[in-house]
Every structure is written in C-alpha cells, then in structure tokens.
Design a protein around this motif. Structure first.
Motif, PDB file in Angstrom:
ATOM      1  N   LEU A 240     -13.803   3.690 -11.382  1.00 33.05           N
ATOM      2  CA  LEU A 240     -12.741   2.690 -11.407  1.00 33.05           C
ATOM      3  C   LEU A 240     -11.393   3.379 -11.601  1.00 33.05           C
ATOM      4  CD1 LEU A 240     -12.048  -0.364 -11.430  1.00 33.05           C
ATOM      5  CD2 LEU A 240     -12.192  -0.263 -13.928  1.00 33.05           C
ATOM      6  N   LEU A 241     -10.518   3.250 -10.589  1.00 29.23           N
ATOM      7  CA  LEU A 241      -9.161   3.788 -10.667  1.00 29.23           C
ATOM      8  C   LEU A 241      -8.241   2.705 -11.206  1.00 29.23           C
ATOM      9  CD1 LEU A 241      -6.971   5.927  -9.999  1.00 29.23           C
ATOM     10  CD2 LEU A 241      -6.909   4.968  -7.681  1.00 29.23           C
ATOM     11  N   GLY A 276       4.547   9.665 -14.196  1.00 27.22           N
ATOM     12  CA  GLY A 276       5.237  10.415 -13.160  1.00 27.22           C
ATOM     13  C   GLY A 276       4.502  11.611 -12.597  1.00 27.22           C
ATOM     14  N   LEU A 277       3.319  11.938 -13.118  1.00 25.28           N
ATOM     15  CA  LEU A 277       2.597  13.089 -12.563  1.00 25.28           C
ATOM     16  C   LEU A 277       2.255  12.852 -11.095  1.00 25.28           C
ATOM     17  CD1 LEU A 277       1.206  15.808 -12.868  1.00 25.28           C
ATOM     18  CD2 LEU A 277      -0.848  14.610 -13.657  1.00 25.28           C
ATOM     19  N   HIS A 278       1.779  11.644 -10.796  1.00 29.05           N
ATOM     20  CA  HIS A 278       1.495  11.253  -9.417  1.00 29.05           C
ATOM     21  C   HIS A 278       2.269   9.985  -9.101  1.00 29.05           C
ATOM     22  CE1 HIS A 278      -1.597  14.259  -9.546  1.00 29.05           C
ATOM     23  NE2 HIS A 278      -2.329  13.587 -10.420  1.00 29.05           N
ATOM     24  N   ASP A 279       2.290   9.633  -7.823  1.00 33.18           N
ATOM     25  CA  ASP A 279       2.914   8.374  -7.435  1.00 33.18           C
ATOM     26  C   ASP A 279       1.933   7.234  -7.726  1.00 33.18           C
ATOM     27  OD1 ASP A 279       4.261   6.303  -5.445  1.00 33.18           O
ATOM     28  OD2 ASP A 279       5.672   7.955  -5.680  1.00 33.18           O
ATOM     29  N   ASN A 280       2.080   6.148  -7.012  1.00 31.74           N
ATOM     30  CA  ASN A 280       1.360   4.913  -7.288  1.00 31.74           C
ATOM     31  C   ASN A 280      -0.059   4.959  -6.714  1.00 31.74           C
ATOM     32  OD1 ASN A 280       0.769   2.182  -7.826  1.00 31.74           O
ATOM     33  ND2 ASN A 280       1.813   1.484  -5.977  1.00 31.74           N
ATOM     34  N   LEU A 281      -0.965   5.706  -7.342  1.00 31.87           N
ATOM     35  CA  LEU A 281      -2.318   5.869  -6.828  1.00 31.87           C
ATOM     36  C   LEU A 281      -3.059   4.539  -6.849  1.00 31.87           C
ATOM     37  CD1 LEU A 281      -3.404   9.258  -8.444  1.00 31.87           C
ATOM     38  CD2 LEU A 281      -2.358   8.856  -6.200  1.00 31.87           C
ATOM     39  N   GLU A 282      -3.575   4.121  -5.679  1.00 33.93           N
ATOM     40  CA  GLU A 282      -4.255   2.825  -5.577  1.00 33.93           C
ATOM     41  C   GLU A 282      -5.636   2.891  -4.950  1.00 33.93           C
ATOM     42  OE1 GLU A 282      -2.426  -0.619  -4.091  1.00 33.93           O
ATOM     43  OE2 GLU A 282      -0.701  -0.540  -5.422  1.00 33.93           O
ATOM     44  N   GLY A 283      -5.885   3.875  -4.090  1.00 35.63           N
ATOM     45  CA  GLY A 283      -7.172   3.950  -3.415  1.00 35.63           C
ATOM     46  C   GLY A 283      -7.949   5.173  -3.847  1.00 35.63           C
ATOM     47  N   ILE A 284      -9.292   5.061  -3.877  1.00 31.44           N
ATOM     48  CA  ILE A 284     -10.113   6.188  -4.322  1.00 31.44           C
ATOM     49  C   ILE A 284     -11.375   6.279  -3.473  1.00 31.44           C
ATOM     50  CG2 ILE A 284     -11.162   4.718  -6.102  1.00 31.44           C
ATOM     51  CD1 ILE A 284     -11.593   7.304  -7.754  1.00 31.44           C
ATOM     52  N   SER A 285     -11.776   7.516  -3.173  1.00 28.06           N
ATOM     53  CA  SER A 285     -13.041   7.791  -2.515  1.00 28.06           C
ATOM     54  C   SER A 285     -13.672   8.984  -3.225  1.00 28.06           C
ATOM     55  CB  SER A 285     -12.830   8.106  -1.028  1.00 28.06           C
ATOM     56  OG  SER A 285     -14.061   8.266  -0.366  1.00 28.06           O
ATOM     57  N   VAL A 286     -14.919   8.841  -3.629  1.00 28.75           N
ATOM     58  CA  VAL A 286     -15.630   9.895  -4.358  1.00 28.75           C
ATOM     59  C   VAL A 286     -16.702  10.480  -3.440  1.00 28.75           C
ATOM     60  CG1 VAL A 286     -17.012  10.458  -6.393  1.00 28.75           C
ATOM     61  CG2 VAL A 286     -15.173   8.765  -6.561  1.00 28.75           C
ATOM     62  N   ALA A 296     -12.920  13.439  -6.331  1.00 22.90           N
ATOM     63  CA  ALA A 296     -12.248  12.153  -6.133  1.00 22.90           C
ATOM     64  C   ALA A 296     -10.972  12.397  -5.354  1.00 22.90           C
ATOM     65  CB  ALA A 296     -11.924  11.497  -7.468  1.00 22.90           C
ATOM     66  N   THR A 297     -10.850  11.728  -4.206  1.00 20.22           N
ATOM     67  CA  THR A 297      -9.624  11.758  -3.411  1.00 20.22           C
ATOM     68  C   THR A 297      -8.939  10.418  -3.582  1.00 20.22           C
ATOM     69  OG1 THR A 297     -10.625  13.247  -1.789  1.00 20.22           O
ATOM     70  CG2 THR A 297      -8.637  12.064  -1.117  1.00 20.22           C
ATOM     71  N   MET A 298      -7.661  10.433  -3.935  1.00 23.18           N
ATOM     72  CA  MET A 298      -6.913   9.208  -4.195  1.00 23.18           C
ATOM     73  C   MET A 298      -5.644   9.189  -3.352  1.00 23.18           C
ATOM     74  SD  MET A 298      -7.552   9.130  -8.324  1.00 23.18           S
ATOM     75  CE  MET A 298      -7.682  10.932  -8.429  1.00 23.18           C
ATOM     76  N   VAL A 299      -5.247   7.991  -2.921  1.00 20.11           N
ATOM     77  CA  VAL A 299      -4.057   7.845  -2.091  1.00 20.11           C
ATOM     78  C   VAL A 299      -3.062   6.938  -2.802  1.00 20.11           C
ATOM     79  CG1 VAL A 299      -4.900   5.832  -0.790  1.00 20.11           C
ATOM     80  CG2 VAL A 299      -3.237   7.385   0.266  1.00 20.11           C
ATOM     81  N   SER A 300      -1.770   7.214  -2.595  1.00 22.44           N
ATOM     82  CA  SER A 300      -0.729   6.432  -3.254  1.00 22.44           C
ATOM     83  C   SER A 300      -0.119   5.414  -2.302  1.00 22.44           C
ATOM     84  CB  SER A 300       0.373   7.339  -3.815  1.00 22.44           C
ATOM     85  OG  SER A 300       1.068   7.994  -2.770  1.00 22.44           O
ATOM     86  N   PHE A 305       8.945   2.248   0.119  1.00 19.91           N
ATOM     87  CA  PHE A 305      10.216   2.611  -0.494  1.00 19.91           C
ATOM     88  C   PHE A 305      10.467   4.102  -0.280  1.00 19.91           C
ATOM     89  CE2 PHE A 305       9.697  -0.911  -3.907  1.00 19.91           C
ATOM     90  CZ  PHE A 305      10.173  -1.849  -3.011  1.00 19.91           C
ATOM     91  N   SER A 306      11.688   4.450   0.110  1.00 25.42           N
ATOM     92  CA  SER A 306      12.005   5.856   0.369  1.00 25.42           C
ATOM     93  C   SER A 306      11.978   6.706  -0.894  1.00 25.42           C
ATOM     94  CB  SER A 306      13.390   5.962   1.028  1.00 25.42           C
ATOM     95  OG  SER A 306      14.391   5.405   0.179  1.00 25.42           O
ATOM     96  N   ILE A 307      12.160   6.088  -2.055  1.00 23.74           N
ATOM     97  CA  ILE A 307      12.156   6.854  -3.301  1.00 23.74           C
ATOM     98  C   ILE A 307      10.743   7.178  -3.760  1.00 23.74           C
ATOM     99  CG2 ILE A 307      14.381   5.955  -4.072  1.00 23.74           C
ATOM    100  CD1 ILE A 307      12.842   4.046  -5.911  1.00 23.74           C
ATOM    101  N   GLN A 308       9.743   6.558  -3.145  1.00 24.38           N
ATOM    102  CA  GLN A 308       8.357   6.891  -3.450  1.00 24.38           C
ATOM    103  C   GLN A 308       7.795   7.770  -2.343  1.00 24.38           C
ATOM    104  OE1 GLN A 308       7.322   2.475  -4.853  1.00 24.38           O
ATOM    105  NE2 GLN A 308       5.660   3.900  -5.330  1.00 24.38           N
ATOM    106  N   ARG A 309       6.558   8.207  -2.508  1.00 23.18           N
ATOM    107  CA  ARG A 309       5.941   9.106  -1.539  1.00 23.18           C
ATOM    108  C   ARG A 309       4.476   8.718  -1.325  1.00 23.18           C
ATOM    109  NH1 ARG A 309       6.297  11.460  -6.473  1.00 23.18           N
ATOM    110  NH2 ARG A 309       4.437  12.484  -7.329  1.00 23.18           N
ATOM    111  N   THR A 310       3.994   9.036  -0.140  1.00 22.51           N
ATOM    112  CA  THR A 310       2.575   8.884   0.150  1.00 22.51           C
ATOM    113  C   THR A 310       1.916  10.224  -0.111  1.00 22.51           C
ATOM    114  OG1 THR A 310       2.955   7.180   1.831  1.00 22.51           O
ATOM    115  CG2 THR A 310       0.877   8.379   1.932  1.00 22.51           C
ATOM    116  N   GLU A 311       1.001  10.255  -1.037  1.00 18.84           N
ATOM    117  CA  GLU A 311       0.325  11.504  -1.356  1.00 18.84           C
ATOM    118  C   GLU A 311      -1.174  11.285  -1.480  1.00 18.84           C
ATOM    119  OE1 GLU A 311       1.467  13.192  -5.096  1.00 18.84           O
ATOM    120  OE2 GLU A 311       1.316  11.294  -6.171  1.00 18.84           O
ATOM    121  N   LEU A 312      -1.916  12.319  -1.132  1.00 16.11           N
ATOM    122  CA  LEU A 312      -3.347  12.346  -1.384  1.00 16.11           C
ATOM    123  C   LEU A 312      -3.599  13.355  -2.497  1.00 16.11           C
ATOM    124  CD1 LEU A 312      -3.208  11.433   1.812  1.00 16.11           C
ATOM    125  CD2 LEU A 312      -5.669  11.692   1.560  1.00 16.11           C
ATOM    126  N   VAL A 313      -4.191  12.877  -3.550  1.00 19.94           N
ATOM    127  CA  VAL A 313      -4.434  13.685  -4.746  1.00 19.94           C
ATOM    128  C   VAL A 313      -5.935  13.883  -4.904  1.00 19.94           C
ATOM    129  CG1 VAL A 313      -4.166  13.797  -7.242  1.00 19.94           C
ATOM    130  CG2 VAL A 313      -2.370  12.776  -5.835  1.00 19.94           C
TER     131      VAL A 313
END
Length: 319
Positions: A240-241, A276-286, A296-300, A305-313
């Motif tokens: 559970l994320l 602030g370590l990561h952006d808005n992580l919402e999705g997860i795949s284990v 665990a791979t998570m996507v934000s 919004f330009s002030i945020q970023r899309t990242e895979l953690v």
C-alpha cells in the motif's frame, strides 16, 4: 515603582504558560509523527526499503503528465501507465547493464484516450482514472474517483465494460474515491478510497471475485497519510502506497500486509520519506528483478503543473 514585582510576576506566568502550551503542541506533533511506527511493525534498517534511483521522465506530447497508476511487466522492461485525464500509455523501459539495473530511458509505444461503454472518448467528471490492475490475460481494470467505479477493457483502445457498482461506492466523495486498485494471483480485484474512513477510522477495502463485490476487511489508517496506490507483489503480499502533503512538498509511505482468510496481518512499514524527497508518488508496481530481489517502482502525478515533475522512483524491498 511598587507595581514592578507584580508586572514581573505576570510576565513570568505568561511566559510559563506559553512554554507549557508549546510543549503540549510539540508533544502532540511528535506523537502524530511517531504513531504510525508505534502502531505497526517498523522494518529495521536491514529490512527496510533501499532507494536505487529516481528517473525524471519527460515528453513533449500534450497528453503527458498526471500519471496516477502504473503496472510493469514481470521483468521490468515494459510499462503501462494511466493519467487522471483518462490517457493510457504503454512504453518500453531501458535499463543500465549493472546489478542495480536502473532506468536509463523510456520509449513510448502507444497512447490512447480511454473510451466509455458507448465507445465515445471519456469527458467531464468521469475522466478521473486513478487505479490500474492488469490480469494474466492482459485485461485492463481501471478505477475512477470522479464517479466511483471500476471499468474493464480488453485493450487500451476498447470500449469500457463497467463492473456493477455496490452501494458503498455511491456514497464515496467525488475527488477522494477509488484511488487504488490491485489484483491478486487468483484474479480478484481489491480497491480502496483515498479519503473515506469508516466510523471506526479504518480504510474500507472492496473485493471483486468475478461475480460480485464484497467488503472482506479494512486496513488500519495510520497518521496523516492517505492511500494512493496498491499492488500485490510476486510474494503474494499487498503493498500500500500512501501520501501526505506539507507546505514544502510530499511525503510517501509504503506498508506491506499479508492477506489471509481472516484478513490482513503482518503489517510492516517499509518506507517513510521526509518532505520533498520525491514528488507526488501515486502509482506502484512490485516485481522481482534479475538478481531475485523484490523491487517497487513508483510513478509521480505532476498534476500537469510545471513546478512538479514526472519521475519513476525505484526501491529494493526486503523479502
């Protein structure tokens, strides 16, 4: 002049009261921050999640962004993501030739707008896709929080088939409804809302067995974190994320549960990040990598919004 001792005494009492109030506030805040750890089993440093890498994903297309859920292939080389504007995207993932196999590039294969049951493109309040689960035969299941429902698609560009909506779905808040969706090794779906606690303060969980919905168990709610993503790992356990928001960014937490005939057990907190370590992580795949480790791979969700970023953690998880 005779009033000076009284003034000093008054000031002293005021300062003492202020210090007492401050102490109470700090104690409450400390208790709130510690309560999730105290109420559940906290992983030791050797048993906690270990950060491998964070990859910033960028793309010029207008549909890009707002990713709320993802599912990876068993080997971590392919990815399916959905956005909260009802776009479903498949992509190839290139990785480094190192033991950590970190992400080096993402190549988009296909992007489609989700379709309603009548074949039209989703529009308006019904577009808010939040959860994704993929069956063994490739069937796509997607949960929504605008109008709470779960849809089934044979392909990313196929018409939706809406699963029956139980009464519990109809009373969920519009923007805090079915945020997470997961599928177990028996093909049963599990979904839960972001912010719709029971009277007992727990997180309700609904399960679809292929014929009907039931509510087999609840999950404990800990502190200020809200559920945003879920997945069953190859170990059969539920991950559970969760997310919390502060003035300077987001915090993320990852909990793991054993799910048995009597409900959840073995609750463990694997990860709890600072703001602030990561952006808005919402999705997860284990999944399990080539070295045999759980990952665990998570996507934000950048909310477009330009002030945020899309990242895979990616984090390595203890078995």
């Amino acid at each position: 002049m005779r009033r000076r001792p009284e003034i000093r005494l008054g000031l002293g009492l005021t300062a003492a009261i202020a210090l007492c109030v401050l102490g109470v506030v700090l104690a409450v805040l400390a208790q709130r921050s510690l309560s999730p750890i105290a109420a559940a089993t906290a992983a030791t440093p050797q048993q906690s999640a270990h950060l491998l890498a964070s990859y910033r994903w960028e793309h010029p297309a207008k549909w890009f962004g707002g990713f709320s859920a993802l599912a990876l292939s068993r080997d971590g080389s392919r990815m399916t993501v959905i956005s909260d504007r009802a776009t479903i995207v498949t992509a190839d993932i290139a990785r480094s030739n190192t033991p950590s196999a970190t992400i080096t590039d993402i190549t988009t294969r296909k992007a489609n707008k989700l379709r309603a049951s009548n074949g039209s493109t989703l529009r308006g309040r019904i577009v808010d896709a939040e959860g994704l689960a993929i069956g063994r035969d490739g069937t796509l299941f997607i949960s929504f929080e605008g109008i709470s429902r779960v849809a089934r698609h044979s392909r990313g560009d196929s018409r939706a088939e809406i699963l029956p909506r139980p009464k519990g779905f109809r009373s969920l808040p519009l923007n805090k409804a079915l945020e997470a969706l997961a599928i177990d090794d028996r093909g049963r779906l599990y979904t839960l809302p972001e912010r719709a606690l029971t009277d007992a303060g727990t997180i309700p969980v609904w399960r679809w067995n292929g014929r009907r919905w039931s509510r087999p168990f609840d999950l404990p709610s800990r502190g200020d974190f809200l559920p945003v993503g879920a997945d069953f790992g190859p170990d059969g356990r539920l991950y559970l994320l969760e997310r919390d928001f502060g003035l300077i960014g987001f915090r993320s937490r990852l909990r793991r549960f054993d799910i048995g005939s009597k409900g959840p057990s073995g609750e463990t907190i694997l990860l709890e990040t600072g703001l602030g370590l990561h952006d808005n992580l919402e999705g997860i795949s284990v999944w399990r990598d080539a070295t045999g480790h759980l990952r665990a791979t998570m996507v934000s969700d950048d909310n477009f919004f330009s002030i945020q970023r899309t990242e895979l953690v990616e984090y390595r998880l203890p078995d």
